[in-house]
Design a protein around this motif. Structure first.
Motif, short mmCIF file in Angstrom:
data_model
loop_
_atom_site.label_atom_id
_atom_site.label_comp_id
_atom_site.label_asym_id
_atom_site.label_seq_id
_atom_site.Cartn_x
_atom_site.Cartn_y
_atom_site.Cartn_z
N LEU A 14 59.45 33.98 -8.18
CA LEU A 14 59.68 33.95 -9.63
C LEU A 14 58.35 33.55 -10.32
N TYR A 15 57.21 33.60 -9.48
CA TYR A 15 55.75 33.09 -10.21
C TYR A 15 54.98 34.15 -9.89
N PRO A 16 54.03 34.49 -10.68
CA PRO A 16 52.84 35.40 -10.67
C PRO A 16 52.27 35.52 -9.65
N GLU A 17 52.06 34.40 -8.89
CA GLU A 17 51.02 34.46 -7.53
C GLU A 17 52.00 34.91 -6.41
N LYS A 18 53.30 35.14 -6.39
CA LYS A 18 54.11 35.71 -5.45
C LYS A 18 53.86 35.49 -4.12
N ARG A 19 53.28 34.32 -3.75
CA ARG A 19 52.93 33.87 -2.62
C ARG A 19 53.58 32.36 -2.03
N GLU A 20 54.21 32.66 -1.03
CA GLU A 20 54.92 31.25 -0.76
C GLU A 20 53.96 30.33 -0.19
#
Ligand SMILES: C[S@@+](CC[C@H](N)C(=O)[O-])C[C@H]1O[C@@H](n2cnc3c(N)ncnc32)[C@H](O)[C@@H]1O
Length: 160
Positions: A14-20
């Protein structure tokens, strides 16, 4: 003290970082770096995973949402969010009102970020931790920046 509002477990897309975010690492950091108190927002499906990562003395508070986004085929809706918290200012004057371990506040719309917290949530969070003006309060995942803005406002109001 600190507040952590990372992407919820499994929601990094859901966020631009796309990283857990590594929640075990995050909780270790909260415990080590913020012994005076911290709070961590999460969603109910992750409680089973997160609580065993936390020290025994954490508590779980609730942000309940009278108005929430109802998704088709999700019934009952997920209409509250846990806030795991630890520590905070324990000593409160007898004249101070008792802080509840829940807050009722509608979700925010049109802030341009999934998971942005409403003003009422921020005020309650400060009460929960007993944060006072002059304290150092760090928002680890600022997003819209509303939590820090509300903290600055608290500082200014009490300075008056
Ligand atoms: C739930 S939002 C924070 C919302 C904020 N408390 C507010 O009220 O506006 C999570 C934030 O963490 C950021 N984020 C996502 N993945 C991240 C990562 N892997 N590391 C650091 N920040 C991340 C997102 O871009 C987003 O700004």
């Amino acid at each position: 003290m600190a507040y952590a509002d990372p992407p919820y477990v499994g929601c990094a897309n859901l966020y631009p970082e796309k990283r857990e975010v590594d929640h075990a690492e995050l909780i270790t950091r909260l415990v080590d770096e913020f012994p005076d108190g911290w709070a961590l927002s999460c969603h109910t499906p992750s409680l089973r995973e997160l609580l065993p990562m936390c020290p025994d003395d954490v508590r779980v508070a609730a942000w309940v949402k009278p108005f929430a986004v109802f998704k088709p085929n999700v019934n009952p809706a997920y209409a509250w969010e846990p806030v795991i918290w630890r520590g905070g200012r324990r000593k409160r004057e007898r004249t101070e009102g008792t802080v509840r371990d829940w807050v009722s506040a509608n979700v925010t719309l049109r802030r341009g970020l999934v998971g942005a917290k409403p003003d009422g949530f921020c005020r309650w969070l400060f009460d929960l931790l007993g944060v006072q003006p002059g304290d150092e309060f760090i928002d680890l995942f600022p997003g819209t920046g509303v939590v820090s803005q509300m903290f600055d406002r608290l500082d200014q109001r009490l300075a008056l």
